[in-house]
Design an enzyme around this catalytic site. Structure first.
Site, PDB file in Angstrom:
ATOM      1  N   GLY A   1      65.893 113.470  92.468  1.00 32.41           N
ATOM      2  CA  GLY A   1      65.957 113.846  93.880  1.00 32.41           C
ATOM      3  C   GLY A   1      66.278 115.314  94.081  1.00 32.41           C
ATOM      4  N   SER A   2      67.037 115.582  95.155  1.00 30.66           N
ATOM      5  CA  SER A   2      67.261 116.970  95.582  1.00 30.66           C
ATOM      6  C   SER A   2      68.145 117.781  94.649  1.00 30.66           C
ATOM      7  CB  SER A   2      67.867 116.977  96.995  1.00 30.66           C
ATOM      8  OG  SER A   2      66.932 116.477  97.929  1.00 30.66           O
ATOM      9  N   THR A   3      68.747 117.160  93.633  1.00 25.01           N
ATOM     10  CA  THR A   3      69.447 117.985  92.645  1.00 25.01           C
ATOM     11  C   THR A   3      68.461 118.950  91.987  1.00 25.01           C
ATOM     12  OG1 THR A   3      69.128 116.314  90.899  1.00 25.01           O
ATOM     13  CG2 THR A   3      71.192 116.218  92.175  1.00 25.01           C
TER      14      THR A   3
END
Length: 582
Positions: A305-307
């Site tokens: 995801g957004s990591t």
């Protein structure tokens, strides 16, 4: 003189007068008599020599066989190893402070010699009184077989041995063995691993130790029952226990199906703690089959995801084509290849780079990746070790997945964490490279000094990029989605990641895989902490995104372990206030 005496005298006179004993009869001469005596003597000597020769030959045969048996290797069958191998020791496994994680204890195993069993039925019935879970049918088959050896039960307790001895069953015996014991139970199960019934490592660092030559030595009988030099790991058992407790509490609190976390020394690559749940007890590994055996931190791949926006932003900044002062238009969705890329909580305006990071804008991140280009994007992620199999001691490491052919749509979706699946541990290691001065350091589960780390470190980004990423992570924690990770005095910085889970080949709108990548103290990070939680149904404040569950888990780990790790808290504007009044 009596009548009887007279008779004896008369008989004697008559005998001597006849010449019975005065001289030999005419039929035998003196020479013949002596020859017969000599012949009888020779026969006696020959017989004696023959007897002596026979005994000599017999004893020579017996002695030869004894010598032969002495040089022969012990007879083995498929179900039993030589006694010296059964008693061969494994080295103790210790944490970095000398606490025992795994050790050997002496035990015995029950065996039978079927050819000595008098009544198989009676023997099975007697054994079942001590071993209620005994496989009656299988044991009867073993006892009534024609073989000369059969294992009946491995690694008995002393009480079971005593009770079986009291039964007095002929043909039943015990062999001494070594059994692996894990005092911490499941606390560090996925790191330490476990052994099989023959005390051979089959998972985790137990398997690593065997792969370093212990298994080969055991195979050729060069191990013994002498204690070996302990193997010390980088793990801190105190921090490991905290991490596992936080994960267990998180699964229960957020109603999730799984969770994981790692605490990594940013400057040496040492893994101080790592846990994956569900887990298992290595003392009884069979009970943790399937779900419990999977180490999701290193042997499970997920879309993070957004990591991944942390890596995309670092890539754009390191390329020199983007600075923190630049802005990107995030007003309109991106339409490409039949897909529409939009923001989860869009601001529908032009955003600066820090705002793109703070608001986790998919549109702004995709446009930064587009500036770098497809080949540059792929090369940068490879440089950070996110697209190749991670090199470390732990055997259970899965290779990341990526598109066979990178197209523009792939680069765009990968920029915000969809389209590439990698392991959580790899994500933490790549994150460490962005905050420790720009050095990629392979992770290790063995102690490593700063000097040793510097020898194998590879510079992957500029120092200016490191400074910018530290700023963005700190800004996002204080002003963005990472607020619930903050711990007073420890300056936590981090990035959330909320990814839709793939179910039956499609993204689910109701199931998330949430992660939080953090470092502290963010002005000069010493440790990287990453957590993930799989399919949570709730979170702090009623949400189920990463900021409401994965981030609070990071905060709890840091709050409870920072002092143990030797990180001093700082209070006040300049960090000089160490006391607070109430």
């Amino acid at each position: 003189m009596s009548f009887l005496s007279r008779i004896m005298v008369l008989k004697s006179r008559a005998h001597f007068s006849a010449g019975g004993y005065n001289r030999p009869s005419a039929a035998f001469g003196d020479g013949n008599f002596q020859g017969a005596m000599k012949q009888r003597g020779r026969q006696a000597r020959n017989r004696l020599a023959l007897v002596i020769t026979g005994f000599t030959v017999i004893y020579a045969i017996i002695g030869g066989r004894l010598v032969q048996y002495g040089f022969d290797s012990p007879e083995t069958v498929s179900s039993i190893m030589p006694a010296d191998r059964l008693m061969a020791s494994r080295p103790d496994i210790l944490d970095r402070n000398g606490e025992i994680l795994a050790t050997d204890i002496r035990t015995v195993s029950l065996y039978a010699e079927p050819h000595k069993i008098v009544d198989a039925d009676e023997a099975v019935e007697a054994l079942a009184t001590v071993l209620p879970d005994l496989d009656v049918r299988g044991t009867y088959k073993k006892l009534s077989s024609s073989s000369r050896f059969q294992w009946l039960r491995r690694q008995l307790t002393p009480k079971q041995q005593s009770q079986i001895l009291a039964l007095g069953i002929p043909g039943i015996g015990f062999r001494p063995e070594k059994r692996r014991f894990y005092p911490g139970g499941p606390t560090a199960s996925h790191i330490v691993g476990h052994v099989n019934v023959d005390n051979r490592g089959i998972a985790g660092m137990e398997r690593y130790i065997d792969n370093q030559g212990l298994a080969d030595l055991a195979a050729v009988g060069m191990t013994s029952d002498q204690n070996l030099e302990p193997v010390r790991l980088s793990i801190d058992l105190r921090v490991q226990s905290i991490v596992r407790e936080v994960l267990a509490e998180g699964i229960k609190k957020y109603e999730a199906i799984g969770a994981g976390a790692v605490v990594l020394d940013a400057n040496t690559g040492e893994v101080l703690a790592m846990a994956s749940m569900p887990d298992y007890d290595p003392n009884t590994p069979a009970e943790g089959a399937e779900e419990g055996w999977l180490n999701r931190m290193s042997n499970g791949t997920f879309e993070m995801g957004s990591t991944f926006k942390t890596f995309t932003t670092a890539m754009a900044l390191d390329s020199g084509k983007v600075t923190l002062k630049d802005s990107f238009d995030a007003r309109y969705p991106i339409r490409i290849g039949g897909f529409t890329i939009k923001d989860f909580h869009g601001k529908h305006r032009i955003l600066t780079v820090p705002e793109i990071f703070q608001y986790s804008s998919n549109i702004g991140t995709a446009k930064m990746a587009d500036i770098v280009g497809i080949e540059g994007h792929k090369e940068f992620l490879t440089r950070l070790g996110l697209l190749t199999r991670m090199q470390t001691e732990l055997p259970e490491v899965k290779t990341p997945s990526q598109p066979h052919e990178w197209k523009k749509i792939n680069s765009i979706t990968i920029s915000y964490g969809h389209g590439v699946s990698t392991t959580p541990l790899q994500t933490a290691v790549a994150g460490a490279a962005l905050v420790n001065g720009g050095h990629y350091i392979p992770p290790t589960f063995l102690p490593r000094t700063r000097e040793q780390a510097n020898e194998i470190a590879t510079t992957v980004v500029k120092q200016s990029t490191v400074n910018d990423i530290r700023y963005l992570l700190g800004w996002n924690a204080t002003h963005g989605s990472g607020k619930r990770s903050l711990v007073p005095g420890f300056d936590v910085g981090g990035k959330t990641g909320t990814a839709n889970k793939v179910v039956n080949g499609r993204y689910s709108n109701s199931l998330n895989f949430n992660a939080f990548l953090s470092a502290f103290p963010i002005d000069n990070p010493q440790y990287v902490v990453l957590t993930f939680i799989d399919a949570p149904k709730t979170g702090e404040g009623g949400g189920r995104t990463s900021g409401s569950n994965a981030a609070p888990m990071v905060g709890e780990i840091i709050r409870r372990s920072a002092a143990i790790l030797g990180v001093k808290p700082k209070f006040g504007a300049d960090g000089s206030a160490l006391l607070m009044s109430y």
